[in-house]
Design a protein around this motif. Structure first.
Motif, short mmCIF file in Angstrom:
data_model
loop_
_atom_site.label_atom_id
_atom_site.label_comp_id
_atom_site.label_asym_id
_atom_site.label_seq_id
_atom_site.Cartn_x
_atom_site.Cartn_y
_atom_site.Cartn_z
N LEU A 159 3.33 -0.57 7.94
CA LEU A 159 2.36 0.38 7.38
C LEU A 159 2.00 -0.06 5.97
O LEU A 159 2.88 -0.24 5.12
N VAL A 160 0.71 -0.24 5.72
CA VAL A 160 0.21 -0.57 4.38
C VAL A 160 -0.54 0.65 3.86
O VAL A 160 -1.47 1.14 4.51
N VAL A 161 -0.12 1.14 2.71
CA VAL A 161 -0.76 2.30 2.09
C VAL A 161 -1.37 1.85 0.77
O VAL A 161 -0.69 1.25 -0.07
N ASP B 217 4.38 11.60 3.71
CA ASP B 217 3.69 12.68 4.42
C ASP B 217 3.27 12.23 5.81
O ASP B 217 3.40 12.98 6.78
N TRP B 218 2.76 11.01 5.93
CA TRP B 218 2.32 10.46 7.22
C TRP B 218 3.52 10.32 8.17
O TRP B 218 3.42 10.64 9.34
N ILE B 219 4.65 9.86 7.63
CA ILE B 219 5.86 9.64 8.44
C ILE B 219 6.37 10.94 9.05
O ILE B 219 6.91 10.94 10.15
N ASP B 220 6.18 12.05 8.34
CA ASP B 220 6.66 13.34 8.85
C ASP B 220 6.17 13.64 10.26
O ASP B 220 6.84 14.33 11.02
N SER B 221 5.01 13.12 10.62
CA SER B 221 4.46 13.39 11.95
C SER B 221 4.72 12.24 12.94
O SER B 221 4.12 12.20 14.00
N LEU C 4 -3.22 2.85 5.97
CA LEU C 4 -3.40 4.24 5.56
C LEU C 4 -4.02 4.23 4.17
O LEU C 4 -3.45 3.70 3.23
N LYS C 5 -5.22 4.79 4.06
CA LYS C 5 -5.91 4.83 2.77
C LYS C 5 -5.70 6.18 2.12
O LYS C 5 -5.80 7.21 2.76
N ARG C 6 -5.37 6.13 0.84
CA ARG C 6 -5.23 7.34 0.04
C ARG C 6 -6.40 7.39 -0.94
O ARG C 6 -6.70 6.41 -1.61
N GLU C 7 -7.07 8.52 -0.99
CA GLU C 7 -8.20 8.68 -1.90
C GLU C 7 -7.69 8.87 -3.33
O GLU C 7 -6.75 9.62 -3.57
N LEU C 8 -8.33 8.17 -4.26
CA LEU C 8 -7.99 8.32 -5.68
C LEU C 8 -8.47 9.67 -6.21
O LEU C 8 -9.51 10.17 -5.81
N ASP C 9 -7.67 10.22 -7.10
CA ASP C 9 -8.03 11.46 -7.78
C ASP C 9 -8.02 11.15 -9.28
O ASP C 9 -7.00 10.72 -9.82
N PRO C 10 -9.15 11.33 -9.97
CA PRO C 10 -9.22 10.97 -11.40
C PRO C 10 -8.21 11.70 -12.28
O PRO C 10 -7.90 11.25 -13.37
N SER C 11 -7.67 12.81 -11.81
CA SER C 11 -6.71 13.57 -12.63
C SER C 11 -5.27 13.09 -12.45
O SER C 11 -4.36 13.65 -13.06
N GLU C 12 -5.05 12.07 -11.63
CA GLU C 12 -3.69 11.59 -11.36
C GLU C 12 -3.04 11.04 -12.62
O GLU C 12 -3.67 10.33 -13.40
N THR C 13 -1.76 11.35 -12.76
CA THR C 13 -1.01 10.83 -13.91
C THR C 13 0.13 9.91 -13.49
O THR C 13 0.62 9.14 -14.31
N LEU C 14 0.55 9.97 -12.25
CA LEU C 14 1.61 9.09 -11.76
C LEU C 14 1.02 7.73 -11.35
O LEU C 14 -0.15 7.65 -10.97
N PRO C 15 1.82 6.67 -11.42
CA PRO C 15 1.33 5.35 -10.97
C PRO C 15 0.99 5.36 -9.47
O PRO C 15 1.56 6.13 -8.69
N ILE D 129 7.23 -0.35 5.19
CA ILE D 129 6.21 0.33 4.40
C ILE D 129 5.91 -0.50 3.15
O ILE D 129 6.82 -0.87 2.41
N THR D 130 4.61 -0.75 2.92
CA THR D 130 4.17 -1.41 1.70
C THR D 130 3.13 -0.55 1.03
O THR D 130 2.11 -0.21 1.63
N CYS D 131 3.39 -0.17 -0.22
CA CYS D 131 2.44 0.58 -1.02
C CYS D 131 1.82 -0.38 -2.02
O CYS D 131 2.54 -1.10 -2.72
N THR D 132 0.51 -0.41 -2.07
CA THR D 132 -0.18 -1.38 -2.91
C THR D 132 -1.43 -0.75 -3.50
O THR D 132 -1.81 0.36 -3.13
N SER D 133 -2.07 -1.47 -4.41
CA SER D 133 -3.32 -0.99 -5.00
C SER D 133 -4.01 -2.14 -5.69
O SER D 133 -3.53 -2.64 -6.70
#
Length: 143
Positions: free
Chosen positions: A35-37, A75-79, A53-64, A7-11
């Motif tokens: 998996l690249v998220v 969440d994706w892995i759960d399935s 796996l693309k995650r939509e940005l939410d302007p109210s996010e406070t976490l990195p 798993i690689t999480c990037t932005s």
């Protein structure tokens, strides 16, 4: 048959992700899925063989982004019960060709493993720094 998921999480870091893709391609094992998220694929070329796996940005996010993208991956892995080993590879780290295979072996013996005393390679600055973390893995110092 159970499998390993890397798993690689990037932005917004296409150069770092491209370098990681080259290093994973040089891996001494092909016994894993990748998996690249990300929440920003605007400049990316899809890494060869990667699940994306693309995650939509939410302007109210406070976490990195790293934290939120990792939660999205979980969440994706759960399935996906076919995966039984999970390896996190950061997009700005260098990995030896044997890193995936060696980590898979360690995960045969323990539920959770991490690397310490590693050598950190800053991809964009092309600088090396020896880490002296004895008590935690590198990802624990991020986010």
């Amino acid at each position: 048959m159970a499998k390993t998921l890397v798993i690689t999480c990037t932005s917004g870091r296409p150069k770092a992700l491209a370098a990681l893709s080259r290093w994973l391609t040089a891996s001494t094992t092909e016994d894993y899925s990748w998996l690249v998220v990300s929440d920003d694929f605007s400049e990316y070329k899809k890494p060869k063989g990667a699940l994306v796996l693309k995650r939509e940005l939410d302007p109210s996010e406070t976490l990195p982004s790293l934290n939120l993208n990792l939660l999205h991956a979980l969440d994706w892995i759960d399935s996906k019960p076919e995966y039984d080993k999970f390896i996190l590879c950061e997009d700005d780290d260098w990995y030896a060709p044997s890193a995936i295979r060696e980590t898979q072996k360690l995960l045969d013996e323990a539920d959770l493993v991490g690397w310490n005393e590693d050598v950190y390679y800053y991809v964009l600055q092309r600088k090396i720094r020896r880490m002296h973390n004895q008590d935690y893995a590198s990802l624990a110092a991020t986010g």
